[in-house]
Design an enzyme around this catalytic site. Structure first.
Site, short mmCIF file in Angstrom:
data_model
loop_
_atom_site.label_atom_id
_atom_site.label_comp_id
_atom_site.label_asym_id
_atom_site.label_seq_id
_atom_site.Cartn_x
_atom_site.Cartn_y
_atom_site.Cartn_z
N ASN A 112 10.16 11.98 31.15
CA ASN A 112 10.79 13.15 30.95
C ASN A 112 10.42 14.26 31.90
O ASN A 112 11.01 15.44 31.85
CB ASN A 112 10.87 13.57 29.33
CG ASN A 112 11.14 12.64 28.73
OD1 ASN A 112 12.16 11.98 28.78
ND2 ASN A 112 10.08 12.44 27.41
N THR A 113 9.66 14.10 33.08
CA THR A 113 9.51 14.75 34.15
C THR A 113 10.13 14.18 35.36
O THR A 113 9.51 13.15 35.74
CB THR A 113 7.87 15.13 34.24
OG1 THR A 113 7.30 15.83 33.08
CG2 THR A 113 7.72 15.97 35.40
N PHE A 166 6.86 17.78 28.68
CA PHE A 166 5.79 18.33 28.82
C PHE A 166 5.87 20.00 28.22
O PHE A 166 5.42 20.77 29.16
CB PHE A 166 5.24 18.18 30.17
CG PHE A 166 5.07 16.94 30.51
CD1 PHE A 166 4.66 15.92 29.73
CD2 PHE A 166 4.60 16.65 32.11
CE1 PHE A 166 4.31 14.74 30.19
CE2 PHE A 166 4.14 15.50 32.45
CZ PHE A 166 4.05 14.57 31.53
N SER A 205 5.41 9.51 31.67
CA SER A 205 6.53 10.28 30.92
C SER A 205 7.71 10.09 31.89
O SER A 205 7.86 10.41 32.90
CB SER A 205 6.10 11.57 30.53
OG SER A 205 7.09 12.12 30.26
N ASN A 229 3.55 4.27 27.41
CA ASN A 229 4.15 5.43 27.09
C ASN A 229 5.54 4.88 26.59
O ASN A 229 5.65 3.48 26.28
CB ASN A 229 4.25 6.03 28.30
CG ASN A 229 4.42 7.57 27.94
OD1 ASN A 229 4.95 7.87 27.06
ND2 ASN A 229 3.75 8.27 28.93
N ASN A 281 12.73 11.08 22.55
CA ASN A 281 12.15 12.25 22.97
C ASN A 281 12.50 12.61 24.33
O ASN A 281 12.00 11.54 25.07
CB ASN A 281 10.79 12.49 22.43
CG ASN A 281 9.54 12.34 23.38
OD1 ASN A 281 9.56 13.16 24.39
ND2 ASN A 281 9.07 11.22 23.52
N LYS A 338 -2.37 6.07 32.23
CA LYS A 338 -1.48 5.80 31.41
C LYS A 338 0.00 5.36 31.90
O LYS A 338 0.53 6.13 32.69
CB LYS A 338 -1.09 7.06 30.24
CG LYS A 338 -0.23 6.51 29.04
CD LYS A 338 -0.03 7.49 28.06
CE LYS A 338 0.79 7.27 26.66
NZ LYS A 338 0.79 8.01 25.68
#
Ligand SMILES: Cc1cc2nc3c(=O)[nH]c(=O)nc-3n(C[C@H](O)[C@H](O)[C@H](O)COP(=O)(O)O)c2cc1C
Length: 352
Positions: free
Chosen positions: A187-188, A125, A185, A253, A121, A224
């Site tokens: 993805n940021t 966010f 994450s 994560n 994925n 996290k």
């Protein structure tokens, strides 16, 4: 096999014929329609069976009916809390919630490899924003521990990140039982840089000041972490977290490591592009990270194990490692809602 597990096994081929995000939307949409119908959640709870009282535990002064929780990312907006409770989860981590609403990355951004139990994925966010989610949380069900996983908006620089986390914290923390700072994450852009000790220390200190300002000192604050840290880096991060006075760690994560995908599927995954991987193949990596963290952490500091947990044996192994709490996400997509009570059951009676 329970009714819920076998029903999902029948439905799954149909659901998996859809692209992953529409399939998620459909399942979620059905949940949202069913949830308010009187008797639905009671029926679901009766079908699932509730956690044995022997699974209950106190962690950070909170009472968990089961050590099994839903990891962040599935119910980002706290929309299906009564359903998660009915399925037998002891806790749910909502979010990641960003302070202001944002759409997330362009689609497609969610992919699955069912033969390997893997998900890729790069949601980035997608969030309704903290105000909307905080309002929804005012109607939360009782008897379910809820964590609020917080992130920063994409357009906020790393230097301004503390302001974003503070804004999200002020809105969400009063409505939940614990909060989790998501700095892992993939993805940021730049988010994971906040894990570096020199960035992490002021971030955590700043958030602890906000917690005090809100008179929420007794509410646990977790951070996290990613599974892609070098061992020495990880040790330094754990030391900063322990020294800061934070309550605990969640690990892990998703991973950027494409090595967890079989060689046969690697070209397909490369073609999908950026994103974090989760599911079965993450288990070994997450376990390694978890063991390193638990060895380094002060004794008794709470820890939530996440990453590749997909059955009772995985869950028991994480608990035996010293994690009082565990979280699942990907396995639920592949095995369905009956997995929650199945893991709860296997935690009580391993051999049945
Ligand atoms: C589609 C998807 C979205 C996710 N979104 C978030 C998120 O918003 N915040 C977060 O902290 N973790 C997020 N995660 C990571 C999960 O919470 C979890 O850490 C990871 O998937 C590993 O657990 P698993 O192997 O049981 O899936 C997401 C995972 C997936 C598959």
């Amino acid at each position: 096999m329970s009714f819920l597990l076998s029903a999902y096994r029948t439905l799954r081929p149909l659901l998996f014929r859809l692209d992953p995000e529409p399939a998620h939307g459909l399942a979620f949409g059905l949940g949202k329609i069913a949830q308010p119908i009187p008797g639905t959640t009671n029926l679901l709870a009766a079908m699932a069976g509730q956690p044995s009282p022997s699974l209950a535990r106190e962690v950070c002064g909170l009472h968990f009916s089961s050590p099994l929780g839903l990891a962040a990312g599935l119910d980002k907006g706290a929309e299906l809390l009564p359903i998660w409770k009915a399925l037998g989860f002891g806790f749910v981590e909502i979010g990641t919630v960003t302070p202001r609403p944002q759409p997330g990355n362009p689609k497609p951004r969610l992919f699955r490899i069912p033969t390997e139990g893997l998900i890729l994925n790069r949601m980035g966010f997608n969030s309704e924003g903290a105000e909307v989610v905080a309002r929804r949380l005012k109607h939360r069900p009782s008897g379910l521990i809820i964590g609020g996983n917080l992130g920063k908006n994409k357009l906020t620089s790393e230097e301004q990140a503390l302001d974003d986390y503070r804004m999200a914290y002020r809105l969400i923390a009063p409505e939940v039982d614990y909060t989790a700072i998501n700095i892992s994450s993939p993805n940021t852009p730049g988010l994971r840089k906040l894990q570096a000790p020199e960035a992490l220390k002021p971030l955590l200190e700043g958030l602890l000041v906000t917690r005090k300002d809100l008179a929420l000192e007794r509410q646990p604050l977790f951070v996290k972490l990613a599974p892609d840290l070098e061992s020495e880096e990880l040790d330094a991060i754990v030391d900063v977290i322990a020294a800061s006075g934070l309550d605990g760690i969640i690990a892990t994560n998703t991973t950027l490591d494409r090595g967890i995908v079989s060689e046969a599927n690697r070209p397909k995954v490369q073609a999908w592009g950026d994103g974090g991987l989760s599911g079965v193949g993450l288990k070994d990596k997450a376990r390694e990270v978890r063991r390193r963290i638990l060895q380094r952490m002060p004794a008794g500091m709470p820890f939530m194990a996440c990453g590749g947990i997909g059955n009772g044996a995985d869950a028991r192994e994480a608990l035996a490692d010293g994690a009082p709490l565990i979280q699942i996400y990907s396995a639920l997509i592949f095995q369905g809602p009956g997995l929650v009570s199945e893991i709860n059951r296997q935690l009580v009676s391993p051999s049945t």
